[in-house]
Scaffold this motif. Structure first.
Motif, short mmCIF file in Angstrom:
data_model
loop_
_atom_site.label_atom_id
_atom_site.label_comp_id
_atom_site.label_asym_id
_atom_site.label_seq_id
_atom_site.Cartn_x
_atom_site.Cartn_y
_atom_site.Cartn_z
N SER A 68 0.83 -1.20 0.00
CA SER A 68 0.00 0.00 0.00
C SER A 68 0.86 1.25 0.00
CB SER A 68 -0.93 0.00 1.21
OG SER A 68 -1.85 -1.06 1.16
N ALA A 69 1.93 1.22 0.80
CA ALA A 69 2.86 2.35 0.82
C ALA A 69 3.52 2.52 -0.55
CB ALA A 69 3.92 2.14 1.89
N ALA A 70 3.87 1.40 -1.21
CA ALA A 70 4.47 1.47 -2.54
C ALA A 70 3.49 2.04 -3.57
CB ALA A 70 4.94 0.07 -2.98
N CYS A 71 2.20 1.70 -3.43
CA CYS A 71 1.19 2.28 -4.33
C CYS A 71 1.14 3.79 -4.17
CB CYS A 71 -0.19 1.68 -4.01
SG CYS A 71 -0.44 -0.03 -4.51
N GLY A 72 1.15 4.25 -2.93
CA GLY A 72 1.08 5.67 -2.68
C GLY A 72 2.29 6.44 -3.19
N LEU A 73 3.44 5.76 -3.29
CA LEU A 73 4.67 6.40 -3.75
C LEU A 73 4.94 6.17 -5.23
CD1 LEU A 73 6.94 5.35 -0.73
CD2 LEU A 73 6.04 7.65 -1.18
N ALA A 74 4.06 5.44 -5.92
CA ALA A 74 4.32 5.03 -7.31
C ALA A 74 4.59 6.23 -8.22
CB ALA A 74 3.13 4.24 -7.85
N PRO A 75 5.73 6.21 -8.95
CA PRO A 75 6.08 7.34 -9.83
C PRO A 75 5.47 7.23 -11.22
CG PRO A 75 7.88 5.78 -9.78
CD PRO A 75 6.83 5.24 -8.84
N SER A 76 4.91 6.07 -11.57
CA SER A 76 4.37 5.86 -12.91
C SER A 76 3.20 4.88 -12.83
CB SER A 76 5.44 5.29 -13.85
OG SER A 76 5.82 3.99 -13.42
N LEU A 77 2.44 4.81 -13.93
CA LEU A 77 1.29 3.91 -13.95
C LEU A 77 1.76 2.46 -13.86
CD1 LEU A 77 -1.80 3.86 -14.20
CD2 LEU A 77 -1.52 3.57 -16.66
N GLY A 78 2.86 2.13 -14.53
CA GLY A 78 3.38 0.76 -14.46
C GLY A 78 3.78 0.37 -13.05
N ALA A 79 4.43 1.29 -12.34
CA ALA A 79 4.83 1.01 -10.96
C ALA A 79 3.60 0.85 -10.08
CB ALA A 79 5.70 2.15 -10.43
N LEU A 80 2.56 1.64 -10.33
CA LEU A 80 1.34 1.52 -9.54
C LEU A 80 0.67 0.17 -9.78
CD1 LEU A 80 -0.85 2.65 -7.69
CD2 LEU A 80 -1.86 3.79 -9.67
N VAL A 81 0.59 -0.25 -11.03
CA VAL A 81 -0.03 -1.54 -11.35
C VAL A 81 0.75 -2.68 -10.69
CG1 VAL A 81 -0.48 -3.17 -13.22
CG2 VAL A 81 -1.11 -0.76 -13.48
N ALA A 82 2.08 -2.63 -10.72
CA ALA A 82 2.90 -3.66 -10.10
C ALA A 82 2.68 -3.71 -8.59
CB ALA A 82 4.37 -3.42 -10.42
N ALA A 83 2.64 -2.53 -7.95
CA ALA A 83 2.42 -2.48 -6.52
C ALA A 83 1.03 -2.97 -6.16
CB ALA A 83 2.63 -1.06 -6.00
#
Length: 432
Positions: A68-83
């Motif tokens: 959840s913390a990684a989702c909140g810090l995601a710098p890109s859409l790909g990073a958000l999807v992975a998190a």
């Protein structure tokens, strides 16, 4: 964890504005979570039965909180999807193990029914209240807040579980089925991808059709593996129970309709009516309140008239609300659809706790982890299909796609009402 399936819906447009991506790309922000969630629930349930539900529950919360913390810090859409995918893996451990802990804490059928009713009330309110919570957080603190809010909640939950909850007995006969697990993940991921791409390329596109073929083959492989294994991840013998098979089917059917409609209605509110994220969340509030009311009434009503009648009535109420919602158009004022949202929420509130209690009551307590995992796998698989299919239908035509989604949902709700007639009163649980 149901909250994190629906909380993102109202934040889809702000996320897209911040990180980029069209409707099909943004669908993966939701489905990356639900695909992994659905695919790993059975393994998590079996693992909880094998090494202890409390141990797996705590580990799942730790993974969920960090992701959840990684989702909140995601710098890109790909990073958000992975998190979000990792977040789904953590959530997969929480649902079956929470029900297993509850089932062992309340061995008496009547007490268990009440406890499951409260559990389902929380889950249903979290699911239906997700848009409201997401709207408030997105509007006031930004879309990243919908993920950061999980961090203190997760840490508090881990502490309470360690201090207050007793471990469940271990079952050495439960195994983790890696081959079956791979087949399950392939089935859901490829199926979701084919449906999402169908909305972009058209469902007759060769690549889309090939995706459906691969998903079907992987699903068939999963069933074959589970049938021949001496100790399967999913004991197919459980489906010999009319109640178990019926409630699993109802969970699958209802979630296609409900999760898919939350997604397309969120798009309608924001694209057609120009609602902000907060206004969209508030628009779902009547449904949330109705879900809670239905949950609180469902258990005692089922005790008087029987679970089948309650689920049938709830499903018919959902179908009536959906049918009345067909009046919706691009300029329909919000007050004209409030009654329909209340009817849908109330019907869902009746169905979910009774369905869950009936399924758990149909199996031996030693199989509570895999039983609850089966139900929630069915429900989350329905969620994947609902968001992918209805999102694809509405990708180019918001109102036309919403109407088609409503017709499909009406048929599904009526089907659930028919299937619910097979649900039987609680009796001596079966072993697989």
């Amino acid at each position: 964890m149901q909250l994190d399936v629906s909380v993102v819906n109202v934040a889809i447009k702000p996320i897209g504005a911040s990180l980029g991506g069209g409707t099909s790309a943004l669908q993966w922000v939701i489905n990356a979570y639900t695909v992994v969630f659905a695919a790993l629930i059975l393994t998590a349930g079996a693992l909880g039965d094998r090494i202890g539900a409390r141990r797996v529950f705590v580990a799942g919360f730790a993974v969920f909180t960090a992701a959840s913390a990684a989702c909140g810090l995601a710098p890109s859409l790909g990073a958000l999807v992975a998190a979000r995918a990792v977040q789904g893996a953590g959530a997969a451990a929480l649902v079956p193990c929470s029900l297993a802990l509850l089932n062992h804490s309340f061995p008496a059928a009547q007490d268990r029914a009440k406890a499951v009713g409260l559990w389902a009330a929380g889950a249903s309110v979290a699911l239906s209240g997700g848009p409201l919570v997401g709207g408030v957080l997105t509007q006031t603190l930004g879309w990243r807040a919908i993920f950061f809010i999980n961090v203190p909640i997760g840490l508090a939950a881990i502490g309470l579980t360690v201090r207050r909850v007793a471990e469940t007995p271990r079952g050495a006969d439960r195994v983790v089925d890696l081959v079956g697990q791979l087949a399950a993940i392939t089935t859901l991921a490829v199926l979701a991808a084919a449906m999402i791409e169908g909305g972009v390329r058209g469902f007759a596109d060769p690549a889309v059709l090939a995706g459906f073929v691969v998903a079907f083959a992987a699903g068939a492989a999963f069933v074959t593996v589970e049938r021949v294994r001496a100790r399967p991840m999913l004991p197919l013998a459980l489906f010999r129970s009319a109640t178990f098979s019926a409630t699993s089917a109802i969970g699958f059917i209802i979630n296609i309709a409900f999760y898919g409609l939350i997604f397309v209605l969120s798009l309608w509110f924001q694209d057609q009516r120009g609602f902000t994220a907060l206004q969209t969340g508030l628009a779902f509030a009547p449904s949330t309140i109705a879900v809670l009311a239905g949950n609180l009434l469902a258990g005692r009503t089922a005790a008087r008239v029987g679970p089948a009648r309650v689920i049938v009535a709830g499903s018919l109420l959902v179908s009536a609300g959906l049918a009345a919602l067909l009046v919706i158009g691009p300029d329909t004022p919000y007050p004209a659809i409030v009654g329909q949202l209340v009817a849908i929420g109330l019907g869902l509130g009746f169905v979910v706790p009774v369905m869950t209690a009936s399924l758990l009551g149909s199996v031996d307590p030693s199989l509570s982890g895999v039983a609850s995992g089966t139900l929630n796998t069915a429900r989350q698989t329905g969620s994947v299909i609902g968001v992918a299919l209805f999102g694809a239908l509405a990708s180019s035509d918001r109102v036309g796609g919403l109407h088609v989604a409503l017709v499909i949902s009406i048929v599904l709700a009526l089907t659930a009402a028919v299937v619910a007639r097979r649900v039987e009163p609680a009796r001596v649980p079966q072993k697989a």
